[in-house]
Design a protein around this motif. Structure first.
Motif, mmCIF file in Angstrom:
data_model
loop_
_atom_site.group_PDB
_atom_site.id
_atom_site.type_symbol
_atom_site.label_atom_id
_atom_site.label_comp_id
_atom_site.label_asym_id
_atom_site.label_seq_id
_atom_site.Cartn_x
_atom_site.Cartn_y
_atom_site.Cartn_z
ATOM 1 N N ASP A 67 75.967 -86.970 8.773
ATOM 2 C CA ASP A 67 75.329 -88.276 9.013
ATOM 3 C C ASP A 67 76.305 -89.427 8.828
ATOM 4 O OD1 ASP A 67 73.161 -86.676 9.130
ATOM 5 O OD2 ASP A 67 72.432 -87.176 7.116
ATOM 6 N N ARG A 68 75.861 -90.582 9.325
ATOM 7 C CA ARG A 68 76.610 -91.806 9.108
ATOM 8 C C ARG A 68 76.245 -92.341 7.726
ATOM 9 N NH1 ARG A 68 75.707 -97.468 11.068
ATOM 10 N NH2 ARG A 68 73.576 -96.793 11.310
ATOM 11 N N ILE A 69 77.204 -92.922 7.040
ATOM 12 C CA ILE A 69 76.907 -93.534 5.740
ATOM 13 C C ILE A 69 77.436 -94.963 5.791
ATOM 14 C CG2 ILE A 69 79.023 -92.696 4.618
ATOM 15 C CD1 ILE A 69 77.356 -92.201 2.090
ATOM 16 N N GLY A 70 76.612 -95.906 5.356
ATOM 17 C CA GLY A 70 77.033 -97.312 5.355
ATOM 18 C C GLY A 70 77.055 -97.899 6.760
ATOM 19 N N ASP A 71 77.437 -99.139 6.835
ATOM 20 C CA ASP A 71 77.406 -99.864 8.103
ATOM 21 C C ASP A 71 78.802 -100.402 8.383
ATOM 22 O OD1 ASP A 71 76.054 -100.603 10.270
ATOM 23 O OD2 ASP A 71 75.019 -102.316 9.376
ATOM 24 N N ARG A 72 79.464 -99.831 9.343
ATOM 25 C CA ARG A 72 80.833 -100.253 9.627
ATOM 26 C C ARG A 72 81.012 -100.543 11.107
ATOM 27 N NH1 ARG A 72 83.540 -98.601 4.920
ATOM 28 N NH2 ARG A 72 82.162 -97.213 3.784
ATOM 29 N N GLN A 73 81.976 -101.352 11.392
ATOM 30 C CA GLN A 73 82.324 -101.623 12.770
ATOM 31 C C GLN A 73 83.843 -101.530 12.870
ATOM 32 O OE1 GLN A 73 80.029 -101.745 15.161
ATOM 33 N NE2 GLN A 73 81.880 -101.520 16.382
ATOM 34 N N ALA A 74 84.300 -100.488 13.530
ATOM 35 C CA ALA A 74 85.735 -100.208 13.471
ATOM 36 C C ALA A 74 86.549 -101.135 14.366
ATOM 37 C CB ALA A 74 86.003 -98.763 13.843
ATOM 38 N N GLN A 75 87.633 -101.595 13.801
ATOM 39 C CA GLN A 75 88.632 -102.299 14.577
ATOM 40 C C GLN A 75 89.539 -101.218 15.174
ATOM 41 O OE1 GLN A 75 91.418 -103.942 11.869
ATOM 42 N NE2 GLN A 75 92.782 -104.729 13.471
ATOM 43 N N ILE A 76 89.773 -101.313 16.488
ATOM 44 C CA ILE A 76 90.585 -100.280 17.137
ATOM 45 C C ILE A 76 92.035 -100.748 17.219
ATOM 46 C CG2 ILE A 76 90.918 -98.908 19.246
ATOM 47 C CD1 ILE A 76 88.218 -98.273 18.304
ATOM 48 N N VAL A 77 92.936 -99.926 16.741
ATOM 49 C CA VAL A 77 94.354 -100.267 16.794
ATOM 50 C C VAL A 77 95.097 -99.172 17.556
ATOM 51 C CG1 VAL A 77 96.414 -100.784 15.432
ATOM 52 C CG2 VAL A 77 94.157 -101.378 14.538
ATOM 53 N N GLN A 78 95.659 -99.523 18.695
ATOM 54 C CA GLN A 78 96.432 -98.541 19.465
ATOM 55 C C GLN A 78 97.875 -98.573 18.979
ATOM 56 O OE1 GLN A 78 95.333 -96.583 22.008
ATOM 57 N NE2 GLN A 78 93.349 -97.477 22.566
ATOM 58 N N LYS A 79 98.443 -97.415 18.717
ATOM 59 C CA LYS A 79 99.846 -97.386 18.294
ATOM 60 C C LYS A 79 100.621 -96.369 19.120
ATOM 61 C CE LYS A 79 99.653 -99.071 13.590
ATOM 62 N NZ LYS A 79 100.339 -99.062 12.309
ATOM 63 N N ASP A 80 101.921 -96.567 19.151
ATOM 64 C CA ASP A 80 102.800 -95.629 19.848
ATOM 65 C C ASP A 80 103.695 -94.945 18.847
ATOM 66 O OD1 ASP A 80 102.010 -96.051 22.460
ATOM 67 O OD2 ASP A 80 103.110 -97.954 22.501
ATOM 68 N N PHE A 81 104.103 -93.765 19.205
ATOM 69 C CA PHE A 81 105.073 -93.072 18.370
ATOM 70 C C PHE A 81 106.158 -92.521 19.279
ATOM 71 C CE2 PHE A 81 106.981 -89.882 15.739
ATOM 72 C CZ PHE A 81 106.909 -90.428 14.476
ATOM 73 N N PRO A 82 107.420 -92.732 18.922
ATOM 74 C CA PRO A 82 108.497 -92.218 19.766
ATOM 75 C C PRO A 82 108.554 -90.693 19.737
ATOM 76 C CG PRO A 82 109.394 -93.199 17.763
ATOM 77 C CD PRO A 82 107.924 -93.435 17.721
ATOM 78 N N LEU A 83 107.749 -90.070 20.606
ATOM 79 C CA LEU A 83 107.639 -88.609 20.589
ATOM 80 C C LEU A 83 108.958 -87.926 20.903
ATOM 81 C CD1 LEU A 83 104.212 -87.992 22.332
ATOM 82 C CD2 LEU A 83 104.798 -87.647 19.942
ATOM 83 N N LYS A 84 109.803 -88.612 21.670
ATOM 84 C CA LYS A 84 111.053 -87.959 22.066
ATOM 85 C C LYS A 84 111.969 -87.725 20.853
ATOM 86 C CE LYS A 84 113.170 -92.299 23.731
ATOM 87 N NZ LYS A 84 112.827 -92.971 22.506
ATOM 88 N N ASP A 85 111.679 -88.426 19.748
ATOM 89 C CA ASP A 85 112.477 -88.206 18.539
ATOM 90 C C ASP A 85 112.139 -86.891 17.839
ATOM 91 O OD1 ASP A 85 113.385 -90.641 19.179
ATOM 92 O OD2 ASP A 85 112.648 -91.694 17.397
ATOM 93 N N ILE A 86 111.023 -86.291 18.238
ATOM 94 C CA ILE A 86 110.621 -85.046 17.574
ATOM 95 C C ILE A 86 110.960 -83.867 18.476
ATOM 96 C CG2 ILE A 86 108.724 -83.816 16.458
ATOM 97 C CD1 ILE A 86 107.132 -86.436 16.537
ATOM 98 N N THR A 87 111.742 -82.943 17.969
ATOM 99 C CA THR A 87 112.005 -81.746 18.762
ATOM 100 C C THR A 87 110.915 -80.729 18.444
ATOM 101 O OG1 THR A 87 113.629 -81.347 17.051
ATOM 102 C CG2 THR A 87 114.472 -81.687 19.288
ATOM 103 N N VAL A 88 110.163 -80.397 19.464
ATOM 104 C CA VAL A 88 109.068 -79.455 19.272
ATOM 105 C C VAL A 88 109.556 -78.048 19.556
ATOM 106 C CG1 VAL A 88 106.764 -78.799 20.017
ATOM 107 C CG2 VAL A 88 107.395 -81.197 19.895
ATOM 108 N N LYS A 89 109.397 -77.192 18.554
ATOM 109 C CA LYS A 89 109.894 -75.833 18.719
ATOM 110 C C LYS A 89 108.760 -74.818 18.755
ATOM 111 C CE LYS A 89 114.369 -76.712 16.643
ATOM 112 N NZ LYS A 89 115.056 -76.669 15.355
ATOM 113 N N LYS A 90 107.557 -75.370 18.877
ATOM 114 C CA LYS A 90 106.405 -74.486 19.020
ATOM 115 C C LYS A 90 105.640 -74.984 20.224
ATOM 116 C CE LYS A 90 102.105 -73.326 16.666
ATOM 117 N NZ LYS A 90 101.242 -73.727 15.547
ATOM 118 N N ASN A 91 105.501 -74.145 21.211
ATOM 119 C CA ASN A 91 104.836 -74.578 22.432
ATOM 120 C C ASN A 91 103.490 -73.922 22.627
ATOM 121 O OD1 ASN A 91 106.681 -76.516 23.702
ATOM 122 N ND2 ASN A 91 108.097 -74.786 23.600
#
Ligand SMILES: Cc1cc2nc3c(=O)[nH]c(=O)nc-3n(C[C@H](O)[C@H](O)[C@H](O)COP(=O)(O)OP(=O)(O)OC[C@H]3O[C@@H](n4cnc5c(N)ncnc54)[C@H](O)[C@@H]3O)c2cc1C
Lengths: 327, 260
Positions: free
Chosen positions: A164-188
């Motif tokens: 269930d929902r608890i309390g009364d909130r109204q979310a502020q939406i914040v879009q962010k970026d992350f430099p994904l190319k800095d992470i070498t992914v070794k699990k595909n």
């Protein structure tokens, strides 16, 4: 103002219940700790997921990128540890799910924050944080405290807190970026695979007779099968029975098997681990046969028979056949 | 293929009547029977299967006291080539964080392509040593493995997700995998097998010799209190002999509408 983080878990475009459950508990804690509640949503095209929780958090931080389409613990770890560094949240909640169990320990080391997994409650007493957990197959509870730290990471067991929902909130939406190319992914990620369906569907059964490790030997399963047949019920089982290849996976009840909703569920030689119980929360009446009076299954069952299944099950079967013949 | 398996000796509590110890932070373990953690049993089996297929070595490691060596002897009997015990009289003073520090320190000096741990340990249910090690060692990882194949020097893994879904991934080695029950059928270990394996190398390392700082040996989580589950209403217990119990049960089944 201090902050609480909840890591949103979603899969194949669907938000997972554990997310709502964590938001419920975090909402409650946010009141007592006068904290802001921030949900962290990582994925691709996740606006509809953000909408579902927009009245449950004060802020939703969204990382939306094609490269974030599939869950990857290393990428999550990099993104979240950076956020933790920036905002120093008092608590970061993660689901104690397959994904969460991979992410949380890595994040704990990376961010240098203490971690307690599989928590069933969080208690904040006079500024001290206590995590409640279970040990020894649910036969013992433990209250755990932490070494002094700026923040803590907890993973939360599924199915403990309300969705269930608890309390009364109204979310502020914040879009962010992350430099994904800095992470070498070794699990595909390659693909998802489903459990093969069988000739019976236990999720549709009205009466399930379920066998657990207490049966001891593969051949002994016959006596439970015969009981199921006498009752025109369907045979199902706990995980160890499938692990041993004694019965097929599609008969398994529990978190990694099926959730079932029979009118009556008879558990034979099953201890009642929470992963099993999670699969029968929708059952009408639960009857347990177990020789250990302290078995956790008796805490949730409606009726219990404390005794040796080998003495009880054959007699029960004979009696049922007798009654049926007579009636 | 060189594989390291981390294994733990745990008490069997399935049918045991547990009591809280005097200190109030754990259970009394005196009368309990110990054995290999179920998940670790699958992990060692998986390692031995890979060795049989591709060659290489299997090394089993535990942190514990002399009694805990039994787990290593079992691993040796199952096919491990050698075993290492890091001497620690009372591991309950450590948490998973400390255990992962110790294991990572030891593993760092060894040659390996894969490290296996169980998904979790039956006693504390934390399930974090494996992934903490992966991060500590900065190697690739995957969780809850129910199927594993080696393809061109990579691991093709299936991770178990909730609801019976599997997630297939391809991972570069070296990697740490946590092994889920059911991935294989652990072989039977005979007393004779254990006796035969006694000739294999079992090395003991003293903790101070590892040069781990006190800071790293101090736990991040502390059990303040262990207690028996709070009373619930619980099940209505049907008493009597099997005959009487059966009659009562049949009445219930009729009332619930699943029997005529
Ligand atoms: C990620 C994850 C997912 C999991 N998913 C599932 C899941 O989907 N489903 C599931 O079931 N488990 C699941 N498990 C495993 C779960 O934690 C337990 O290990 C499992 O449920 C135990 O099965 P059991 O009750 O049959 O065996 P045990 O816990 O070994 O219990 C056997 C019981 O039989 C009783 N018994 C023994 N002999 C007799 C006798 N002669 N007469 C009467 N009683 C007797 C004993 O007292 C004992 O209580 C999962 C675990 C993990 C880590």
């Amino acid at each position: 103002m201090s902050e609480l983080f909840v890591i949103v878990e979603h899969r194949l475009g669907e938000i997972r219940d554990i997310t709502f459950e964590m938001l419920w508990k975090a909402g409650e804690l946010a009141e007592t700790l006068s904290s802001n509640l921030t949900a962290i949503l990582i994925g691709h095209e996740v606006n509809s997921i953000a909408e579902k929780i927009s009245d449950r958090a004060d802020k939703i931080i969204i990382f939306d990128d094609e490269g974030l389409k599939n869950f990857n613990a290393d990428i999550y770890k990099e993104i979240i540890s950076r956020l933790i560094e920036e905002s120093k949240p008092t608590l970061t909640l993660i689901g104690n799910t397959s994904w969460g169990m991979e992410l949380a320990p890595c994040l704990s080391i990376r961010a240098g924050l203490p971690l307690a997994t599989d928590c069933i409650d969080i208690i904040s007493k006079n500024g001290n944080l206590i995590a409640q957990r279970q040990m020894y197959s649910g036969k013992i509870f433990a209250n755990v405290s932490f070494a002094e730290s700026d923040g803590y990471i907890l993973t939360i067991r599924s199915g403990i807190f309300p969705t269930d929902r608890i309390g009364d909130r109204q979310a502020q939406i914040v879009q962010k970026d992350f430099p994904l190319k800095d992470i070498t992914v070794k699990k595909n990620f390659i693909e998802f695979v489903e459990t093969a369906a069988g000739d019976v569907d236990i999720t549709q059964a009205e009466l399930l007779i379920s066998v657990g490790r207490g049966i001891g030997e593969e051949d002994n399963i016959t006596i439970v099968k015969e009981l199921a047949e006498a009752l025109n019920g369907i045979l199902s089982c706990s995980r160890p029975i499938v692990d041993k290849n004694w019965l097929p996976k599609y008969l398994q009840v529990g978190t990694s098997g099926k959730s079932v909703t029979p009118k009556v569920y008879i558990a034979v030689g099953i201890s009642g681990a929470f992963q099993h119980l999670a699969g029968i929360s929708g059952a009408g009446t639960v009857i347990a046969i177990n020789k250990d009076p302290k078995a956790p299954i008796f805490r949730t069952a409606d009726y219990g028979i404390v005794g040796d299944l080998f003495k009880i099950v054959p007699v029960l079967k004979d009696k049922i056949l007798e009654v049926k013949k007579g009636g | 293929m060189d594989i390291i398996v981390c294994a733990k000796n745990v008490p069997d509590v399935a049918e045991a009547d547990l009591n809280i110890s005097d200190k109030g932070t754990d259970i009394d373990k005196e009368d309990l029977v110990f054995g290999i953690n179920d998940w670790d049993n699958y992990a060692i089996e998986e390692a031995v299967l890979l060795k049989e297929k591709y060659g290489g070595t299997v090394t089993a490691i535990t942190v514990g006291n002399e009694d805990d060596e039994e787990v290593l002897r079992r691993c040796l009997a199952m096919g491990a080539d050698r075993a290492i015990r890091i001497e620690a009289d009372d591991i309950s003073r450590f948490d998973s964080f400390v255990i992962s520090k110790i294991l990572s320190r030891v593993v760092k000096d060894l040659q390996f392509d894969l490290i296996f741990t169980g998904v979790l340990a039956e006693d504390d249910y934390y399930g974090m040593v494996g992934m903490m090690m992966a991060e500590e060692l900065n190697i690739n990882h995957a969780n809850m493995i129910t199927a594993l194949e080696i393809e061109d020097g990579k691991a093709r893994t299936t991770s178990e997700l909730e609801g019976g879904l599997g997630e297939v991934s391809l991972i570069e080695l070296p990697a740490l995998l946590t092994i889920q029950t059911g991935i294989n059928e652990p072989r039977y270990v005979s007393i004779l097998g254990i006796r035969k394996a006694a000739k294999k190398e079992l090395k003991t390392i003293e903790l101070p010799d590892l040069g781990i700082s006190d800071e790293e040996l101090s736990p991040r989580t502390i059990i303040e209190e262990a207690f028996l589950p709070p009373e619930t209403e619980g099940a209505e217990i049907l008493a009597g002999d099997p005959d009487k119990i059966s009659s009562d049960l049949i009445e219930i089944l009729k009332k619930k509408g699943v029997m005529e």
